[in-house]
Enzyme design. Structure first.
Site, PDB file in Angstrom:
ATOM      1  N   TYR A 160       1.924 -20.100 -24.505  1.00 38.44           N
ATOM      2  CA  TYR A 160       1.293 -21.959 -24.019  1.00 38.44           C
ATOM      3  C   TYR A 160       1.114 -20.535 -21.781  1.00 38.44           C
ATOM      4  O   TYR A 160       0.196 -21.136 -21.425  1.00 38.44           O
ATOM      5  CB  TYR A 160       1.673 -22.735 -23.951  1.00 38.44           C
ATOM      6  CG  TYR A 160       0.561 -23.805 -23.528  1.00 38.44           C
ATOM      7  CD1 TYR A 160      -0.379 -23.939 -24.162  1.00 38.44           C
ATOM      8  CD2 TYR A 160       1.275 -24.198 -22.697  1.00 38.44           C
ATOM      9  CE1 TYR A 160      -1.221 -25.120 -23.138  1.00 38.44           C
ATOM     10  CE2 TYR A 160       0.118 -25.645 -22.090  1.00 38.44           C
ATOM     11  CZ  TYR A 160      -1.061 -26.067 -22.858  1.00 38.44           C
ATOM     12  OH  TYR A 160      -2.047 -26.669 -22.067  1.00 38.44           O
ATOM     13  N   LYS A 167       0.839 -27.036 -16.880  1.00 41.36           N
ATOM     14  CA  LYS A 167       0.975 -28.611 -16.898  1.00 41.36           C
ATOM     15  C   LYS A 167       1.980 -28.885 -16.146  1.00 41.36           C
ATOM     16  O   LYS A 167       1.957 -30.609 -15.865  1.00 41.36           O
ATOM     17  CB  LYS A 167       0.660 -28.557 -18.467  1.00 41.36           C
ATOM     18  CG  LYS A 167      -0.423 -28.135 -19.100  1.00 41.36           C
ATOM     19  CD  LYS A 167      -1.751 -29.033 -18.755  1.00 41.36           C
ATOM     20  CE  LYS A 167      -3.107 -29.012 -19.732  1.00 41.36           C
ATOM     21  NZ  LYS A 167      -3.860 -29.759 -19.297  1.00 41.36           N
TER      22      LYS A 167
HETATM   23  P1  NAD Z   1     -12.227 -28.550 -23.628  1.00 41.81           P
HETATM   24  O1  NAD Z   1     -12.247 -26.435 -23.581  1.00 41.81           O
HETATM   25  O2  NAD Z   1     -13.531 -28.844 -24.995  1.00 41.81           O
HETATM   26  O3  NAD Z   1     -12.800 -28.525 -22.586  1.00 41.81           O
HETATM   27  C1  NAD Z   1     -11.934 -28.216 -21.293  1.00 41.81           C
HETATM   28  C2  NAD Z   1     -13.088 -28.546 -19.858  1.00 41.81           C
HETATM   29  O4  NAD Z   1     -12.226 -27.586 -18.936  1.00 41.81           O
HETATM   30  C3  NAD Z   1     -14.279 -27.444 -20.757  1.00 41.81           C
HETATM   31  O5  NAD Z   1     -16.001 -28.751 -20.675  1.00 41.81           O
HETATM   32  C4  NAD Z   1     -14.297 -26.560 -19.537  1.00 41.81           C
HETATM   33  O6  NAD Z   1     -16.112 -26.712 -18.809  1.00 41.81           O
HETATM   34  C5  NAD Z   1     -13.569 -27.955 -18.058  1.00 41.81           C
HETATM   35  N1  NAD Z   1     -13.566 -26.244 -17.097  1.00 41.81           N
HETATM   36  C6  NAD Z   1     -13.053 -25.298 -16.564  1.00 41.81           C
HETATM   37  N2  NAD Z   1     -13.087 -24.970 -16.159  1.00 41.81           N
HETATM   38  C7  NAD Z   1     -13.756 -25.726 -14.650  1.00 41.81           C
HETATM   39  C8  NAD Z   1     -14.450 -25.604 -13.447  1.00 41.81           C
HETATM   40  N3  NAD Z   1     -13.510 -24.924 -12.762  1.00 41.81           N
HETATM   41  N4  NAD Z   1     -14.379 -27.518 -13.415  1.00 41.81           N
HETATM   42  C9  NAD Z   1     -15.272 -28.363 -13.754  1.00 41.81           C
HETATM   43  N5  NAD Z   1     -14.467 -28.192 -15.849  1.00 41.81           N
HETATM   44  C10 NAD Z   1     -13.870 -26.861 -16.290  1.00 41.81           C
HETATM   45  O7  NAD Z   1     -10.569 -28.494 -24.600  1.00 41.81           O
HETATM   46  P2  NAD Z   1     -10.219 -29.188 -24.480  1.00 41.81           P
HETATM   47  O8  NAD Z   1      -8.562 -28.948 -25.405  1.00 41.81           O
HETATM   48  O9  NAD Z   1     -11.039 -30.424 -24.791  1.00 41.81           O
HETATM   49  O10 NAD Z   1      -8.893 -29.441 -23.301  1.00 41.81           O
HETATM   50  C11 NAD Z   1      -9.443 -30.509 -21.986  1.00 41.81           C
HETATM   51  C12 NAD Z   1      -7.982 -30.938 -21.596  1.00 41.81           C
HETATM   52  O11 NAD Z   1      -7.273 -31.802 -22.671  1.00 41.81           O
HETATM   53  C13 NAD Z   1      -7.780 -29.525 -20.986  1.00 41.81           C
HETATM   54  O12 NAD Z   1      -6.754 -30.311 -20.003  1.00 41.81           O
HETATM   55  C14 NAD Z   1      -6.582 -29.486 -21.916  1.00 41.81           C
HETATM   56  O13 NAD Z   1      -5.235 -28.721 -21.380  1.00 41.81           O
HETATM   57  C15 NAD Z   1      -5.957 -30.863 -22.847  1.00 41.81           C
HETATM   58  N6  NAD Z   1      -5.622 -30.484 -23.760  1.00 41.81           N
HETATM   59  C16 NAD Z   1      -5.816 -29.559 -24.777  1.00 41.81           C
HETATM   60  C17 NAD Z   1      -4.969 -30.067 -25.955  1.00 41.81           C
HETATM   61  C18 NAD Z   1      -5.978 -28.888 -27.570  1.00 41.81           C
HETATM   62  O14 NAD Z   1      -4.747 -28.524 -28.300  1.00 41.81           O
HETATM   63  N7  NAD Z   1      -6.518 -28.657 -27.241  1.00 41.81           N
HETATM   64  C19 NAD Z   1      -4.205 -30.475 -26.622  1.00 41.81           C
HETATM   65  C20 NAD Z   1      -3.251 -31.294 -24.843  1.00 41.81           C
HETATM   66  C21 NAD Z   1      -4.235 -31.154 -23.908  1.00 41.81           C
END
Ligand code: NAD
Length: 259
Positions: A160, A167
């Site tokens: 990570y 984060k």
């Molecule tokens: P995802 O890829 O569906 O979403 C990530 C989003 O970030 C995308 O829509 C992307 O377009 C956007 N993004 C990236 N660069 C950007 C920019 N410059 N301007 C605007 N938007 C931008 O994946 P996800 O897993 O749904 O991620 C959403 C959040 O959840 C993130 O913060 C991720 O770290 C967090 N998260 C994910 C997980 C997991 O296991 N998937 C676990 C915990 C937290």
């Protein structure tokens, strides 16, 4: 239990496709009757957001571009929201990015550019959005801002790496923003979601084994899905959570308590 947010409007930032956690939050908000404003990063994301938005019960959604690397786009996006809608009740910030090659191997391989990029998009963007809300007086009656984090911000999770460091910065920002915006009755919290197979998750090295270990070791012995994160966001957007701010709620089947 049914929560009603029918007279409320929320901005959901970060829907990329139907697997996005942001989409799980949008579905939960839609089920509660809320109006949704979507923001997306790149022009190529617009079509899929539109296709998903068309499946919602409420059709008075708005879809706006907001690449959070650009102060100008943040300003234009939230000014447009002010002009079109007037006030909002909350924001789901579901945005993160780091270079794939820096989400595997040794953390010490991180570059200055990669470090700054991850912090810029994944952490600073929350503060920039909060500032826009404050400056434009978008939540005059108070509100709720929710962001998404992961256990890698609190503990070392293999691969990570830089995203864990970003984060940790995001989680500290939640606390400082909660203090600042508390004066305006705006609450700021994070949800620490368990691993979910999304587009972003694919970038993390050996993601499958992270999922497997979670299912084996979490007290509930299972993974979590985007709707479960969405339901917790709904709670944080509702008055049920009116005394909670600066908090980080784990939606991870209890995995974080394990030694
Ligand atoms: P995802 O890829 O569906 O979403 C990530 C989003 O970030 C995308 O829509 C992307 O377009 C956007 N993004 C990236 N660069 C950007 C920019 N410059 N301007 C605007 N938007 C931008 O994946 P996800 O897993 O749904 O991620 C959403 C959040 O959840 C993130 O913060 C991720 O770290 C967090 N998260 C994910 C997980 C997991 O296991 N998937 C676990 C915990 C937290």
């Amino acid at each position: 239990m049914h929560l009603s947010l029918e007279d409320k409007t929320f901005v959901v930032m970060g829907v990329a496709n139907k697997r996005s956690i942001a989409w799980g939050i949008a579905q939960a908000l839609d089920a509660a009757g809320a109006r949704i404003i979507f923001t997306y990063a790149l022009e190529r994301n617009e079509k899929s957001v539109l296709e998903l938005a068309e499946t919602l019960n409420r059709k008075d959604y708005l879809i706006l571009q907001c690449d959070v690397e650009s102060d100008e786009q943040i300003q234009t996006c939230f000014q447009t929201i002010k002009n079109e809608v007037g006030t909002i009740d909350g924001i789901a910030h579901c945005i993160a990015f780091a270079r794939k090659e820096e989400l595997r191997g040794d953390y010490t391989n991180v570059t200055r550019e990669g470090f700054l990029l991850a912090h810029n998009i994944s952490s600073y963007s929350l503060s920039a959005v909060a500032k826009a809300v404050k400056d434009l007086e978008l939540m005059p009656n108070g509100g709720s801002i929710v962001t998404l984090t992961y256990l890698g911000g609190e503990r070392v999770m293999e691969n990570y790496n830089i995203m864990g460091v970003a984060k940790a910065s995001l989680e500290a920002s939640v606390r400082y923003l909660a203090y600042d915006l508390g004066k305006l009755n705006i609450r700021v919290n994070s949800i620490s979601a368990g691993p979910i197979r999304t587009l972003s998750a694919k970038g993390v090295g050996d993601f499958n084994s992270i999922l497997k270990v979670m299912e084996e070791r979490a007290p509930l012995h299972r993974g979590v899905d985007t709707r479960e994160v969405g339901d917790t966001a709904l709670f944080l957007f509702s008055d049920l959570s009116r005394a909670i701010t600066g908090e980080n709620i784990h939606v991870d089947a209890g995995y974080h308590i394990m030694g």
